[in-house]
Enzyme design. Structure first.
Site, mmCIF file in Angstrom:
data_model
loop_
_atom_site.group_PDB
_atom_site.id
_atom_site.type_symbol
_atom_site.label_atom_id
_atom_site.label_comp_id
_atom_site.label_asym_id
_atom_site.label_seq_id
_atom_site.Cartn_x
_atom_site.Cartn_y
_atom_site.Cartn_z
ATOM 1 N N SER A 24 0.855 -1.195 0.000
ATOM 2 C CA SER A 24 0.000 0.000 0.000
ATOM 3 C C SER A 24 0.882 1.233 0.000
ATOM 4 C CB SER A 24 -0.870 0.016 1.262
ATOM 5 O OG SER A 24 -1.524 1.263 1.409
ATOM 6 N N TYR A 31 -1.964 0.132 10.779
ATOM 7 C CA TYR A 31 -2.171 -0.339 9.399
ATOM 8 C C TYR A 31 -0.894 -0.073 8.595
ATOM 9 C CZ TYR A 31 -3.852 -0.845 4.631
ATOM 10 O OH TYR A 31 -3.983 -1.232 3.315
ATOM 11 N N PRO A 41 -0.814 0.269 -3.889
ATOM 12 C CA PRO A 41 -1.832 1.188 -4.388
ATOM 13 C C PRO A 41 -2.150 2.312 -3.410
ATOM 14 C CG PRO A 41 -2.626 -1.111 -4.300
ATOM 15 C CD PRO A 41 -1.397 -1.017 -3.455
ATOM 16 N N THR A 68 -13.139 -0.182 -3.038
ATOM 17 C CA THR A 68 -13.485 -1.593 -2.799
ATOM 18 C C THR A 68 -14.276 -1.653 -1.486
ATOM 19 O OG1 THR A 68 -11.502 -1.962 -1.474
ATOM 20 C CG2 THR A 68 -11.284 -2.375 -3.843
ATOM 21 N N GLU A 69 -14.333 -2.832 -0.903
ATOM 22 C CA GLU A 69 -14.983 -2.945 0.417
ATOM 23 C C GLU A 69 -14.050 -2.512 1.551
ATOM 24 O OE1 GLU A 69 -16.576 -6.908 0.984
ATOM 25 O OE2 GLU A 69 -17.605 -6.858 -0.945
ATOM 26 N N PHE A 70 -12.828 -2.101 1.171
ATOM 27 C CA PHE A 70 -11.786 -1.773 2.155
ATOM 28 C C PHE A 70 -12.277 -0.811 3.250
ATOM 29 C CE2 PHE A 70 -8.306 1.054 3.461
ATOM 30 C CZ PHE A 70 -7.322 0.163 3.835
#
Ligand code: NDP
Ligand code: 8X3
Length: 251
Positions: free
Chosen positions: A138, A151, A181, A186-188
């Site tokens: 990420s 995270y 990325p 998304t569902e993130f």
């Protein structure tokens, strides 16, 4: 083509798009996740079920990960391409308010889960002296942003693992690379904000975020390079994003 790819986190978002792309390229694919109905839905959607195998496991369950990958049926046993994608953020809190359960989930899934899956797959590649691993990191693994603390730590770890894998595996002919990325719709964010759809939706408003298919395109590019080319590390951002904290939102 008689090649097999294993994609973790194939039940939604980036992993699902990557699975579709690899299937279209001709790979036999092993799609992994915890939500059976989503994986079965994807398998049906792809059409040729003989080229798709589903594995239902939580990447945090070490014994289960190792067992299920070791017991893959013949056609799916030799994995040529591993896409380490399963992962999520849980919470967006200042460090002093961070939830230990959220921290555990992120470290256990994004770091330890990726290691367990890799440990199950890499020895086979090493024996065959070939293969490719694409680690989904990420932008959060390149720079820390406020409240991204743990995270980010998990994705910095993915960056380190990507480098470490490459150093140790390159002499075996195994290509290792990362895709990092920025914001991908998304569902993130739904997961990060624990089902709060309104809050999640706002993350992607006022600009054009990346779509899961943009990442799948990049996987396709990496997977189709000639044997002497290894795409080692890519940062991919929406045009409207310049860094983790600089996003050109027109709200
Ligand atoms: P999604 O939430 O849409 O997908 C996450 C996937 O990971 C799901 O398929 C989920 O499957 C799987 N997963 C999560 N936890 C586990 C677990 N414990 N065991 C097994 N599978 C698990 O998000 P994205 O597609 O966006 O995320 C994919 C990857 O991309 C993640 O590593 C994320 O950190 C990274 N990323 C995402 C960005 C974004 O902005 N969206 C940007 C940068 C990186 P299931 O729930 O069925 O188990
Ligand atoms: C996901 C992108 O910016 O939310 O890794 O960390 S970000």
């Amino acid at each position: 083509m008689n090649k097999t790819a294993l994609v973790t986190g194939a039940s939604s978002g980036i992993g699902k798009a990557v699975s579709k792309t690899l299937f279209a390229l001709g790979y036999n694919i092993v799609i992994c996740g915890r939500r059976e109905e989503k994986l079965e839905g994807l398998k049906k959607e792809l059409g040729d079920e003989s080229r798709v195998h589903t594995l239902l496991f939580d990447v945090r369950e070490r014994a289960e990960v190792l067992r299920q990958i070791a017991e893959l049926p013949g056609r799916f046993q030799k994995i040529d391409l591993l896409v380490n994608n399963a992962g999520n953020a849980h919470g967006l809190d200042p460090f002093q308010k961070g939830d230990l359960d959220d921290w555990d989930k992120m470290i256990d899934t994004n770091v330890k889960g990726l290691l367990y899956v890799s440990k199950a797959v890499v020895p086979g590649m090493a024996k065959r002296k070939g293969g490719m691993i694409i680690n989904i990191g990420s932008i959060a693994g390149k720079e820390v942003y406020p409240m991204g603390n743990v995270y980010s730590a998990s994705k910095f770890a993915v960056d380190a693992i990507n480098q470490g894998m490459r150093l140790d595996l390159h002499s075996l002919g195994i290509r290792v690379g990362a895709i990092n990325p920025g914001l991908v719709e998304t569902e993130f964010s739904e997961v990060r904000f624990k089902g709060d759809e309104e809050k999640a939706g706002k993350v992607y408003q006022g600009y054009s975020p990346l779509q899961a298919e943009d990442i799948a395109d990049l996987v396709k590019f990496m997977a189709t390079r000639p044997a002497h080319v290894n795409i080692a590390d890519v940062l991919i951002l929406p045009t409207d994003q310049a860094s983790s904290t600089v996003v050109n939102k027109k709200l």
